[in-house]
Scaffold this active site. Structure first.
Site, PDB file in Angstrom:
ATOM      1  N   GLY A 245       0.834  -1.196   0.000  1.00  8.31           N
ATOM      2  CA  GLY A 245       0.000   0.000   0.000  1.00  8.31           C
ATOM      3  C   GLY A 245       0.865   1.240   0.000  1.00  8.31           C
ATOM      4  O   GLY A 245       1.070   1.896  -1.023  1.00  8.31           O
TER       5      GLY A 245
ATOM      6  N   GLU B 171      -4.090   7.952  -0.902  1.00 11.41           N
ATOM      7  CA  GLU B 171      -3.257   9.002  -1.518  1.00 11.41           C
ATOM      8  C   GLU B 171      -2.093   9.363  -0.607  1.00 11.41           C
ATOM      9  O   GLU B 171      -1.733  10.529  -0.466  1.00 11.41           O
ATOM     10  CB  GLU B 171      -4.084  10.251  -1.799  1.00 11.41           C
ATOM     11  CG  GLU B 171      -5.250  10.014  -2.716  1.00 11.41           C
ATOM     12  CD  GLU B 171      -4.847   9.874  -4.161  1.00 11.41           C
ATOM     13  OE1 GLU B 171      -3.715  10.273  -4.505  1.00 11.41           O
ATOM     14  OE2 GLU B 171      -5.654   9.356  -4.936  1.00 11.41           O
ATOM     15  N   GLY B 172      -1.494   8.346   0.007  1.00 10.47           N
ATOM     16  CA  GLY B 172      -0.420   8.578   0.957  1.00 10.47           C
ATOM     17  C   GLY B 172      -1.023   8.796   2.318  1.00 10.47           C
ATOM     18  O   GLY B 172      -1.743   9.781   2.525  1.00 10.47           O
ATOM     19  N   THR B 173      -0.736   7.887   3.245  1.00 11.10           N
ATOM     20  CA  THR B 173      -1.299   8.061   4.589  1.00 11.10           C
ATOM     21  C   THR B 173      -0.680   9.311   5.207  1.00 11.10           C
ATOM     22  O   THR B 173       0.334   9.834   4.727  1.00 11.10           O
ATOM     23  CB  THR B 173      -0.976   6.852   5.500  1.00 11.10           C
ATOM     24  OG1 THR B 173       0.442   6.841   5.735  1.00 11.10           O
ATOM     25  CG2 THR B 173      -1.389   5.528   4.856  1.00 11.10           C
TER      26      THR B 173
HETATM   27  C1  LIG Z   1     -11.721   4.141   0.203  1.00  8.11           C
HETATM   28  C2  LIG Z   1     -10.387   3.859  -0.390  1.00  8.11           C
HETATM   29  C3  LIG Z   1     -10.171   4.072  -1.731  1.00  8.11           C
HETATM   30  C4  LIG Z   1      -8.929   3.794  -2.303  1.00  8.11           C
HETATM   31  N1  LIG Z   1      -8.769   3.994  -3.663  1.00  8.11           N
HETATM   32  C5  LIG Z   1      -7.593   3.605  -4.238  1.00  8.11           C
HETATM   33  C6  LIG Z   1      -7.441   3.701  -5.654  1.00  8.11           C
HETATM   34  O1  LIG Z   1      -8.345   4.151  -6.366  1.00  8.11           O
HETATM   35  N2  LIG Z   1      -6.298   3.258  -6.210  1.00  8.11           N
HETATM   36  C7  LIG Z   1      -5.272   2.744  -5.457  1.00  8.11           C
HETATM   37  O2  LIG Z   1      -4.278   2.353  -6.024  1.00  8.11           O
HETATM   38  N3  LIG Z   1      -5.383   2.664  -4.105  1.00  8.11           N
HETATM   39  C8  LIG Z   1      -6.512   3.082  -3.479  1.00  8.11           C
HETATM   40  N4  LIG Z   1      -6.658   2.975  -2.109  1.00  8.11           N
HETATM   41  C9  LIG Z   1      -5.590   2.362  -1.344  1.00  8.11           C
HETATM   42  C10 LIG Z   1      -4.760   3.348  -0.530  1.00  8.11           C
HETATM   43  O3  LIG Z   1      -3.977   4.132  -1.372  1.00  8.11           O
HETATM   44  C11 LIG Z   1      -3.900   2.546   0.464  1.00  8.11           C
HETATM   45  O4  LIG Z   1      -4.782   2.002   1.403  1.00  8.11           O
HETATM   46  C12 LIG Z   1      -2.850   3.400   1.143  1.00  8.11           C
HETATM   47  O5  LIG Z   1      -1.819   3.725   0.258  1.00  8.11           O
HETATM   48  C13 LIG Z   1      -2.248   2.719   2.386  1.00  8.11           C
HETATM   49  O6  LIG Z   1      -1.849   1.426   2.098  1.00  8.11           O
HETATM   50  P1  LIG Z   1      -2.271   0.207   3.038  1.00  8.11           P
HETATM   51  O7  LIG Z   1      -3.728   0.254   3.215  1.00  8.11           O
HETATM   52  O8  LIG Z   1      -1.682  -1.003   2.445  1.00  8.11           O
HETATM   53  O9  LIG Z   1      -1.619   0.511   4.420  1.00  8.11           O
HETATM   54  P2  LIG Z   1      -0.122   0.210   4.863  1.00  8.11           P
HETATM   55  O10 LIG Z   1       0.831   0.732   3.861  1.00  8.11           O
HETATM   56  O11 LIG Z   1       0.004  -1.209   5.250  1.00  8.11           O
HETATM   57  O12 LIG Z   1      -0.020   1.102   6.166  1.00  8.11           O
HETATM   58  C14 LIG Z   1      -0.578   0.724   7.438  1.00  8.11           C
HETATM   59  C15 LIG Z   1      -0.126   1.731   8.482  1.00  8.11           C
HETATM   60  O13 LIG Z   1       1.300   1.743   8.574  1.00  8.11           O
HETATM   61  C16 LIG Z   1       1.813   3.034   8.351  1.00  8.11           C
HETATM   62  N5  LIG Z   1       3.081   2.962   7.644  1.00  8.11           N
HETATM   63  C17 LIG Z   1       3.364   2.385   6.454  1.00  8.11           C
HETATM   64  N6  LIG Z   1       4.654   2.542   6.135  1.00  8.11           N
HETATM   65  C18 LIG Z   1       5.220   3.243   7.140  1.00  8.11           C
HETATM   66  C19 LIG Z   1       6.553   3.718   7.399  1.00  8.11           C
HETATM   67  N7  LIG Z   1       7.568   3.531   6.551  1.00  8.11           N
HETATM   68  N8  LIG Z   1       6.764   4.386   8.540  1.00  8.11           N
HETATM   69  C20 LIG Z   1       5.759   4.599   9.426  1.00  8.11           C
HETATM   70  N9  LIG Z   1       4.496   4.176   9.240  1.00  8.11           N
HETATM   71  C21 LIG Z   1       4.236   3.504   8.101  1.00  8.11           C
HETATM   72  C22 LIG Z   1       0.762   3.740   7.559  1.00  8.11           C
HETATM   73  O14 LIG Z   1       0.852   5.138   7.714  1.00  8.11           O
HETATM   74  C23 LIG Z   1      -0.498   3.150   8.140  1.00  8.11           C
HETATM   75  O15 LIG Z   1      -0.843   3.843   9.304  1.00  8.11           O
HETATM   76  C24 LIG Z   1      -7.877   3.301  -1.506  1.00  8.11           C
HETATM   77  C25 LIG Z   1      -8.084   3.107  -0.134  1.00  8.11           C
HETATM   78  C26 LIG Z   1      -9.329   3.399   0.433  1.00  8.11           C
HETATM   79  C27 LIG Z   1      -9.520   3.178   1.895  1.00  8.11           C
END
Ligand SMILES: Cc1cc2nc3c(=O)[nH]c(=O)nc-3n(C[C@H](O)[C@H](O)[C@H](O)COP(=O)(O)OP(=O)(O)OC[C@H]3O[C@@H](n4cnc5c(N)ncnc54)[C@H](O)[C@@H]3O)c2cc1C
Lengths: 397, 248
Positions: free
Chosen positions: A142, A370-372
């Site tokens: 993600g 879009e980037g947490t």
């Molecule tokens: C409603 C919705 C619509 C979406 N639409 C799209 C879309 O159209 N296209 C698309 O491609 N994606 C989409 N997404 C996906 C979204 O971009 C990802 O969920 C997001 O990038 C985070 O990835 P993840 O969920 O795998 O979380 P993870 O990357 O697993 O992160 C989990 C937690 O760990 C933290 N974390 C991760 N890495 C680090 C680090 N290095 N240091 C400290 N903390 C960290 C994060 O901040 C977060 O709190 C959508 C998500 C939602 C909920």
């Protein structure tokens, strides 16, 4: 009609055309879209973007910043921002649709596509005749899309795509998907336009969401899915291409989030002026005023940030880091305002008859996609220290 | 067919209304301004006639801040705009008078106005202007049934769901009822096109004033009261209230 707080006269910084865009989008949404939101959200029956998209298209709300030669309005980034702000004031799912269509689907075709691809897809996306989605996120990747597992293998005039993309906005209803995959031969990330119905391409909805319930999100499956070389975005090579699209959508979010915050503020202000407890309106108590004032201050700062960023976008000077700062800050503002407004409405604050609880739940998605929030912190941290803190070697003793 | 449309930049009656500190006007800070709802139908009707018959639609606005509404009409499809930057809102005679002056060099077949304005509900500007220009007019028009170079036949809305059909010679003036059509939304493309359309400012001043505001106030809040007690107590209290108010 909604007035919207404008404590620092940011409106005066807009041109009369930009103000008129806001007025007309606002009027359209209030009459045609707002009445549909609560039920869609409550029942998790996503809004019918096939129909709504056409109306958005007629008004010029899709791909606003893309030139007229592709059937788009050819407006500026401030206008795109205003549209995002208005739609997200109503519901974040609407802004998702606008920002995904404009920033994540149309933008890459416009920037990285061939002339034929632009002619073929952009006018139809602009009019809402077809709907697009953007597949970057995967089940195992993600925040770190650079490690994606989806693959592309060249085979003559075709490419064979394999992989899974998840959490993709509008995945289930999209007519085309912009899919990012790693070329197994040169190791570079490339972009493809995959059309609905292509053999080996599946689209599913994800349900039971506690957020963004008025919109659709889903999964894309690619199993030996063959697309022709003509469907590859010829000018997209490497991770910077998909990330540049995110900058567009993140910019839209920075305006949109303030829209949601403004709606929460307005709702809380009106409510606390009317609602009496202990013989006087809630708004007469210092504790309540402090909350309202804090919302006002945060919103006002956020509005100024949006406007300045919009100008930088229009001058072609905005950096990804500046966009990160605005996305991060303004989504936090929305999150704070939604929660505070919910609180100020007491029990009514948990009812879907009022908007704050819906905004509050929606904004959790916005905080993550879009980037947490964390990822933007790391982007900014890297920008000011010169040291990246995303990735490290794990030393296991 | 050349058509003049009157469009007012008017506050939304649902916005926050407070009396200003002078006690004679409304505090504008809480107000949301937009095109007067009836005028929205008028401009739409004019554009439809133009789309069918050709010609030109000129929109006229009065008020120092009426530009946003004029621009909106241009974005909907009007060809050019005339802005009269004087604030006459409360005095319908003045409004009609400055419009009459500002359009004196315009050639037109038809003037369309909204039946009334959403803030003041006077329903006077259109008819006053017709009288000043010595034009035949019809008010509360709910449908245009036919239109040619010499005459116009319209349905007027009467009380109790009745309609009246009247034919007017051209040139004439009509004021339209809301619901006569479904006004289009303004598109961003339309807004861009409107940017290059002419907006002319005509600085004319009213000659007389027909109205003076002495006091502006909000209506007193009506209160309901639940009378409690046994029936005889309630009856006694009720009689007291009725006597008090001079009702018995
Ligand atoms: C409603 C919705 C619509 C979406 N639409 C799209 C879309 O159209 N296209 C698309 O491609 N994606 C989409 N997404 C996906 C979204 O971009 C990802 O969920 C997001 O990038 C985070 O990835 P993840 O969920 O795998 O979380 P993870 O990357 O697993 O992160 C989990 C937690 O760990 C933290 N974390 C991760 N890495 C680090 C680090 N290095 N240091 C400290 N903390 C960290 C994060 O901040 C977060 O709190 C959508 C998500 C939602 C909920």
């Amino acid at each position: 009609m909604f007035k919207g707080i404008d404590f620092y006269n940011v409106d005066d910084l807009l041109s009369s055309e930009e103000r008129l865009v806001r007025n007309s989008v606002r009027e359209f949404l209030e009459k045609e879209i707002e009445p549909l939101i609560i039920d869609a959200w409550h029942e998790e029956k996503p809004l019918d973007f096939k129909e709504i998209g056409k109306k958005f298209g007629q008004l010029g709300m899709l791909g606003a910043f893309i030139p007229e030669e592709y059937g788009c309005p050819g407006a500026n980034y401030v206008t795109f921002g205003i549209i995002c702000q208005e739609v997200e004031r109503v519901d974040s799912a609407l802004r998702s649709f606008v920002a995904v269509t404009s920033g994540l689907v149309m933008y890459p075709i416009w920037q990285y596509g061939s002339e034929e691809q632009k002619q073929k897809y952009l006018p139809k996306l602009a009019s809402g005749e077809i709907i697009g989605c953007y597949g970057l996120t995967e089940p195992n990747h993600g925040s770190d899309p650079g490690s994606m597992e989806a693959t592309a293998k060249r085979d003559g005039d075709e490419w064979i795509l394999n992989g899974t993309k998840t959490w993709i906005t509008e995945a289930d209803i999209a007519d085309i998907a912009i899919v990012w995959a790693r070329d197994v031969d040169d190791g570079k990330i490339k972009g493809f336009i995959v059309e609905k119905g292509t053999k080996g391409f599946t689209q599913h909805a994800i349900t039971k969401k506690g957020s963004m319930r008025a919109g659709g999100v889903g999964e894309l499956g690619l199993v030996n899915c063959r697309v022709s070389e003509e469907n590859r975005l010829p000018n997209a090579v490497g991770l910077r291409a998909p990330l540049s699209c995110l900058d567009q959508a993140r910019y839209g979010i920075s305006w949109g989030a303030i829209g949601a915050a403004m709606d929460c503020f307005e709702t809380a202000l009106n409510y606390t002026k009317e609602r009496k407890q202990f013989g006087a309106p809630l708004a007469s108590y210092q504790l309540v005023q402090e909350k309202l004032v804090k919302m006002l201050i945060e919103i006002t700062k956020g509005q100024l940030l949006c406007w300045r960023l919009g100008k930088l976008m229009d001058e072609g000077k905005a950096t990804p880091e500046q966009i990160s700062l605005a996305k991060k800050n303004n989504v936090r503002v929305a999150r704070y305002c939604a929660r505070t407004a919910r609180e100020l409405l007491g029990a009514n604050g948990i009812s879907l008859d009022y908007s704050p609880i819906r905004h509050m739940a929606n904004i959790e998605s916005v905080y993550t996609y879009e980037g947490t929030d964390d990822i933007h912190t790391l982007i900014l941290g890297r920008a000011i220290t010169g040291i990246q803190a995303f990735r490290r070697e794990l030393i296991v003793k | 067919m050349n058509i003049i449309v009157l469009a007012k930049h008017a506050p939304d009656p649902e916005s926050e209304i407070n009396v200003a500190s002078d006690g004679k006007s409304v505090d504008e800070r809480g107000l949301v301004f937009d095109i007067n709802d009836w005028d929205r139908y008028a401009i739409e009707e004019a554009i439809r006639i133009k789309e069918e018959k050709g010609g030109e639609v000129v929109v006229v606005g009065v008020g120092s801040k009426c530009e946003d509404t004029l621009r909106k009409c241009l974005a909907m499809g009007a060809d050019r705009a005339i802005k009269i930057p004087v604030d006459t809102s409360l005095d319908a005679y003045q409004t009609a008078e400055v419009i009459k002056e500002a359009i004196k060099d315009e050639k037109f077949d038809l003037i369309l106005a909204g039946m009334m304005s959403q803030d003041l509900n006077n329903a006077q500007v259109g008819v006053l202007l017709a009288a000043m220009l010595d034009l035949p007019f019809a008010t509360a028009v709910s449908a245009i049934s036919s239109i040619d170079d010499n005459s116009l036949t319209v349905a007027r809305e009467l009380e109790g769901g009745y309609n009246e059909e009247v034919t007017l010679p051209i040139p004439c003036l009509i004021t339209v009822q809301s619901g006569i059509n479904e006004p289009r939304y303004v598109s961003i493309m339309g807004i861009k096109r409107a940017k290059t359309k002419e907006m002319k400012e005509v600085d004319v001043k009213p000659t007389i004033s027909t109205l003076e505001v002495e006091k502006m106030y909000l209506p007193p809040v009506k209160k309901a009261e639940l009378i409690e007690g046994d029936p005889s107590e309630i009856a006694e209290k009720l009689i007291e209230i009725l006597k008090d108010r001079g009702l018995v």
